[in-house]
Write an enzyme that holds these catalytic residues in place. Structure first.
Site, PDB file in Angstrom:
ATOM      1  N   ILE A  81       0.881  -1.165   0.000  1.00  0.00           N
ATOM      2  CA  ILE A  81       0.000   0.000   0.000  1.00  0.00           C
ATOM      3  C   ILE A  81       0.919   1.215   0.000  1.00  0.00           C
ATOM      4  CG2 ILE A  81      -0.193  -0.106   2.524  1.00  0.00           C
ATOM      5  CD1 ILE A  81      -2.929   1.198   2.299  1.00  0.00           C
ATOM      6  N   VAL A  83       1.078   5.685  -0.831  1.00  0.00           N
ATOM      7  CA  VAL A  83       0.546   6.978  -1.244  1.00  0.00           C
ATOM      8  C   VAL A  83       1.728   7.803  -1.731  1.00  0.00           C
ATOM      9  CG1 VAL A  83      -0.583   9.103  -0.460  1.00  0.00           C
ATOM     10  CG2 VAL A  83      -1.387   6.888   0.378  1.00  0.00           C
ATOM     11  N   GLU A 115       2.386  -7.619   6.358  1.00  0.00           N
ATOM     12  CA  GLU A 115       3.692  -7.529   6.996  1.00  0.00           C
ATOM     13  C   GLU A 115       4.146  -6.085   6.902  1.00  0.00           C
ATOM     14  OE1 GLU A 115       3.154 -11.586   5.365  1.00  0.00           O
ATOM     15  OE2 GLU A 115       3.303  -9.675   4.306  1.00  0.00           O
ATOM     16  N   ASN A 120       9.483   0.541  10.644  1.00  0.00           N
ATOM     17  CA  ASN A 120       8.517   1.483  10.091  1.00  0.00           C
ATOM     18  C   ASN A 120       7.433   1.797  11.131  1.00  0.00           C
ATOM     19  OD1 ASN A 120       6.796   3.030   8.551  1.00  0.00           O
ATOM     20  ND2 ASN A 120       6.876   1.683   6.768  1.00  0.00           N
ATOM     21  N   TYR A 127      -1.572   1.494  10.974  1.00  0.00           N
ATOM     22  CA  TYR A 127      -2.348   0.250  10.975  1.00  0.00           C
ATOM     23  C   TYR A 127      -3.019   0.013  12.321  1.00  0.00           C
ATOM     24  CZ  TYR A 127      -0.038  -0.843   6.547  1.00  0.00           C
ATOM     25  OH  TYR A 127       0.409  -0.811   5.260  1.00  0.00           O
TER      26      TYR A 127
END
Length: 163
Positions: A81, A83, A115, A120, A127
């Site tokens: 994912i 952006v 994962e 990070n 999340y």
């Protein structure tokens, strides 16, 4: 920093398109800029040959973000994912996850698994705020040059989203 109402309006003014071949160049460019170990173009091309839940998020005719996800039985594996850098912190990441959750719900998928790099922290926080919880770890999952890094495994049970 944008006010929350501006973030919401930026995210609301978007279009979702299924990931397809004409998106490859832009998706790969966003990935290459955003990820310390970006996927290769051939990896994205392989996604196109498989049935997936993958899509891009566009506004003003340009791709602002994307989601690469696949399903196995009643599980969704969120593989990537992203952006575009200049559009981060405008609600687009949440819009991408909201869209994935809807797609999963429509196809009777009960949980999303992903994962995330142990280093990070921003993604982990994102999340967790969305409702994911840590369920495990994959040792040496990511490689950056000669170094390896563990991945944290996170899960979002979807049946809770629609009660």
């Amino acid at each position: 920093m944008l006010k929350r109402e501006n973030q919401i309006s930026k995210a609301a003014n978007t279009i979702i398109e299924n990931f397809s071949e004409h998106h490859l160049k832009d998706v790969h460019a966003i990935e290459s800029y955003s990820n310390p170990t970006p996927w290769r173009m051939k990896t994205f091309k392989k996604i196109l040959t498989q049935r997936s839940l993958s899509f891009v998020l566009k506004s003003e005719e340009k791709i602002r973000g994307f989601c690469i996800a696949s399903s196995v039985l009643d599980n969704c594996h969120l593989q990537n994912i992203c952006v575009a850098q200049q559009f981060k912190r405008q609600g687009l990441g949440k819009k991408i996850l909201d869209t994935l959750v809807i797609r999963c719900h429509v196809t009777n998928i009960r949980k999303i698994i992903l994962e995330v790099r142990e280093s990070n922290k921003r993604a982990q926080k994102f999340y967790k705020e969305y409702g994911f919880s840590k369920i495990g770890r994959r040792k040496d999952y990511y490689q950056l040059d000669d170094e390896k890094e563990d991945a944290l495994i996170m899960r979002l049970p979807l049946q809770m989203q629609f009660l």
